[in-house]
Design a protein around this motif. Structure first.
Motif, mmCIF file in Angstrom:
data_model
loop_
_atom_site.group_PDB
_atom_site.id
_atom_site.type_symbol
_atom_site.label_atom_id
_atom_site.label_comp_id
_atom_site.label_asym_id
_atom_site.label_seq_id
_atom_site.Cartn_x
_atom_site.Cartn_y
_atom_site.Cartn_z
ATOM 1 N N GLU A 67 0.835 -1.202 0.000
ATOM 2 C CA GLU A 67 0.000 0.000 0.000
ATOM 3 C C GLU A 67 0.875 1.259 0.000
ATOM 4 O O GLU A 67 0.548 2.263 -0.632
ATOM 5 C CB GLU A 67 -0.921 -0.015 1.217
ATOM 6 C CG GLU A 67 -1.965 1.090 1.214
ATOM 7 C CD GLU A 67 -2.993 0.924 2.325
ATOM 8 O OE1 GLU A 67 -3.994 1.661 2.312
ATOM 9 O OE2 GLU A 67 -2.807 0.046 3.192
ATOM 10 N N LYS A 110 -8.389 -10.418 0.684
ATOM 11 C CA LYS A 110 -9.677 -9.949 0.158
ATOM 12 C C LYS A 110 -9.884 -8.477 0.489
ATOM 13 O O LYS A 110 -10.314 -7.675 -0.361
ATOM 14 C CB LYS A 110 -10.801 -10.794 0.752
ATOM 15 C CG LYS A 110 -12.173 -10.521 0.147
ATOM 16 C CD LYS A 110 -13.190 -11.546 0.648
ATOM 17 C CE LYS A 110 -14.508 -11.410 -0.093
ATOM 18 N NZ LYS A 110 -15.482 -12.461 0.310
ATOM 19 N N GLU A 111 -9.531 -8.089 1.693
ATOM 20 C CA GLU A 111 -9.644 -6.694 2.114
ATOM 21 C C GLU A 111 -8.709 -5.798 1.310
ATOM 22 O O GLU A 111 -9.077 -4.697 0.893
ATOM 23 C CB GLU A 111 -9.321 -6.592 3.606
ATOM 24 C CG GLU A 111 -9.430 -5.197 4.191
ATOM 25 C CD GLU A 111 -9.046 -5.153 5.661
ATOM 26 O OE1 GLU A 111 -8.709 -4.069 6.155
ATOM 27 O OE2 GLU A 111 -9.068 -6.229 6.314
ATOM 28 N N LYS A 118 -7.557 -6.322 -1.727
ATOM 29 C CA LYS A 118 -8.076 -6.197 -3.092
ATOM 30 C C LYS A 118 -9.221 -5.188 -3.146
ATOM 31 O O LYS A 118 -9.325 -4.421 -4.113
ATOM 32 C CB LYS A 118 -8.534 -7.564 -3.611
ATOM 33 C CG LYS A 118 -7.399 -8.521 -3.943
ATOM 34 C CD LYS A 118 -7.933 -9.794 -4.586
ATOM 35 C CE LYS A 118 -6.788 -10.633 -5.135
ATOM 36 N NZ LYS A 118 -7.278 -11.797 -5.900
ATOM 37 N N ALA A 119 -10.051 -5.189 -2.108
ATOM 38 C CA ALA A 119 -11.160 -4.233 -2.067
ATOM 39 C C ALA A 119 -10.648 -2.799 -1.999
ATOM 40 O O ALA A 119 -11.306 -1.868 -2.476
ATOM 41 C CB ALA A 119 -12.057 -4.535 -0.871
ATOM 42 N N LYS A 120 -9.456 -2.615 -1.433
ATOM 43 C CA LYS A 120 -8.828 -1.291 -1.381
ATOM 44 C C LYS A 120 -8.234 -0.877 -2.724
ATOM 45 O O LYS A 120 -7.835 0.268 -2.903
ATOM 46 C CB LYS A 120 -7.698 -1.285 -0.348
ATOM 47 C CG LYS A 120 -8.134 -1.279 1.090
ATOM 48 C CD LYS A 120 -6.871 -1.213 1.960
ATOM 49 C CE LYS A 120 -7.214 -1.193 3.438
ATOM 50 N NZ LYS A 120 -5.965 -1.159 4.255
ATOM 51 N N GLY A 121 -8.104 -1.835 -3.631
ATOM 52 C CA GLY A 121 -7.525 -1.542 -4.936
ATOM 53 C C GLY A 121 -6.053 -1.859 -5.055
ATOM 54 O O GLY A 121 -5.419 -1.495 -6.056
ATOM 55 N N ASP A 154 -14.638 -17.660 -4.631
ATOM 56 C CA ASP A 154 -15.028 -16.252 -4.770
ATOM 57 C C ASP A 154 -13.933 -15.399 -5.415
ATOM 58 O O ASP A 154 -14.020 -14.171 -5.446
ATOM 59 C CB ASP A 154 -15.471 -15.673 -3.423
ATOM 60 C CG ASP A 154 -14.324 -15.441 -2.438
ATOM 61 O OD1 ASP A 154 -13.144 -15.573 -2.817
ATOM 62 O OD2 ASP A 154 -14.615 -15.123 -1.261
ATOM 63 N N THR A 204 -10.961 -14.610 -4.506
ATOM 64 C CA THR A 204 -9.925 -13.956 -3.695
ATOM 65 C C THR A 204 -8.579 -14.595 -4.003
ATOM 66 O O THR A 204 -7.561 -13.906 -4.134
ATOM 67 C CB THR A 204 -10.248 -14.104 -2.190
ATOM 68 O OG1 THR A 204 -11.506 -13.492 -1.917
ATOM 69 C CG2 THR A 204 -9.168 -13.452 -1.352
#
Length: 417
Positions: free
Chosen positions: A223, A244-245, A247-250, A297, A299
């Motif tokens: 990040e 997964k978290e 990836k959700a942040k980009g 899913d 991930t």
């Protein structure tokens, strides 16, 4: 060789022929025609097999072969033949040979050894010199020589600043860092998953925290730096949740799981059989189910055999002293069909190319013919007779299997198991 493949069911959602049973006419390594009852007017060789299915060629993102230095475990030439007979048209070769693949001459060496094979070999360069975790290796030179990514296999980089610098440096040439995650201080002398089984057997445990702590740290570094990171062979439910978290942040993070972590658990250690001693260790059923859910899913981006041949002298010994690793090329496809639907198995066995920015040829006319051949209906038991590798350290001996790899067509060559 020019070939007509008869009555093959296509498994390729990106192909207009997905789920259709067709003939393929292959000329000079490319798919010339797809249809039914194709006439053989050019004296092509023909191949037909009961229950034949085909998909874009499978790719394994983590294979160890030994050569140079450990040819008694496996050679590149024989290992690529094993991969071909196991359905893989391409593999990424780990740098854990002797010497370690940490410079351009070593990259050239393994590529030369793999020249003219049916299965393509893509070297992974070591991230640090000698995979010792002290200084960055010659990353840009190795990239120019053909390395597709950089990592130190099952060695987690303790120096967070060095990983930070590596992530920043490779962005200049769109490089990919592989960041294996395991805190060696928390692992300590552990040899098995910390839990009920290790306690009952008196084996020193490796807690899930050893992996999850470094996954979290590495995601924080990513990040901060930007760039791309691949986290190989995750093994815990919390690791899935953390990625997964992220990836959700980009964040540009991908990850893989080894087939044995999707199918087996630490219950297999009851007999102290060292074939089940792997890195990371086999976890419990709760973690296994979370990994399967992570595959379903998306991930988890891809599945690897994490093929790591070991000679008998390093496996036939006390559990604490035995080396980690299992072979897996021969058993991967059939083991996966016991826990996942076919379309998901094919998706996860082909997506590794996208992670490493290697072109993935779909089944369409005019495209290169890079095909895995398999059937899906048979039920059987994996035995020593099914092992093709020089080393025999398979965690799947005696395991019930479903379906079989038949072989591949790639680089103008047909290789059958």
């Amino acid at each position: 060789m020019n070939l007509i493949i008869r009555k093959a069911t296509v498994v390729d959602p990106k192909s207009p022929y997905h789920q259709q049973t067709v003939d393929l006419k292959i000329t000079n390594g490319s798919i010339e025609e797809i249809g039914t009852s194709i006439l053989n007017i050019d004296t092509h060789q023909e191949f037909q097999h009961e229950g034949l299915h085909i998909s874009p060629g499978w790719f394994d993102t983590s294979v160890s072969l030994g050569e140079p230095g450990f040819e008694d475990r496996e050679t590149i030439a024989h290992g690529l033949e094993v991969a071909a007979k196991s359905g893989f048209t391409g593999i990424a070769l780990q740098p854990n040979s002797y010497p370690v693949i940490d410079n351009q001459s070593q990259v050239h060496f393994v590529k030369q050894k793999a020249a003219n094979a049916a299965t393509d070999l893509y070297p992974i360069g070591a991230l640090t010199k000698g995979s010792e975790g002290k200084d960055l290796a010659e990353l840009f030179d190795m990239k120019n020589a053909g390395a597709v990514a950089f990592g130190d296999y099952t060695k987690s980089l303790a120096n967070a600043n060095l990983l930070k610098i590596g992530l920043q440096y490779v962005q200049d040439f769109d490089g990919l860092v592989l960041a294996f995650c395991q805190d060696e201080n928390i692992k300590g002398n552990g040899v098995a998953n910390e839990g009920i089984v290790s306690t009952r057997l008196g084996l020193k445990g490796i807690p899930n925290l050893a992996e999850e702590l470094i996954v979290a740290r590495n995601l924080f570094l990513l990040e901060y730096t930007g760039g791309k990171m691949h986290i190989p062979t995750i093994s815990t439910a919390k690791s899935v949740a953390l990625i997964k978290e992220a990836k959700a942040k980009g964040l540009k993070v991908t990850c893989s799981v080894a087939v044995h972590h999707l199918v087996l658990t630490d219950e297999k250690l009851e007999g102290f059989d060292t074939r089940y001693k792997v890195t990371p260790p086999l976890r419990n059923e709760e973690d296994r189910k979370a990994l399967v859910a992570g595959v379903l899913d998306n991930t988890i981006d891809c599945i690897t055999s994490d093929h790591n041949p070991m000679d008998i002298e390093h496996k036939k010994m006390e559990f604490d002293l035995a080396k980690n690793g299992t072979i897996g090329l021969e058993s991967t496809f059939s083991a996966l069909l016991t826990v996942l639907p076919l379309d998901k198995v094919i998706e996860k066995l082909t997506f590794g190319k996208s992670i490493l920015t290697i072109e993935n040829e779909n089944i369409k006319e005019k495209n290169k013919a890079s095909l895995s051949l398999f059937q899906i209906d048979s039920n059987w038991t994996f035995s020593k007779d099914n092992i093709l590798s020089k080393s025999k350290n398979s965690a799947f001996l005696g395991h019930q299997m479903k379906g079989r790899a038949i072989g591949i067509y790639n680089n103008g060559k047909l290789v059958l198991a």
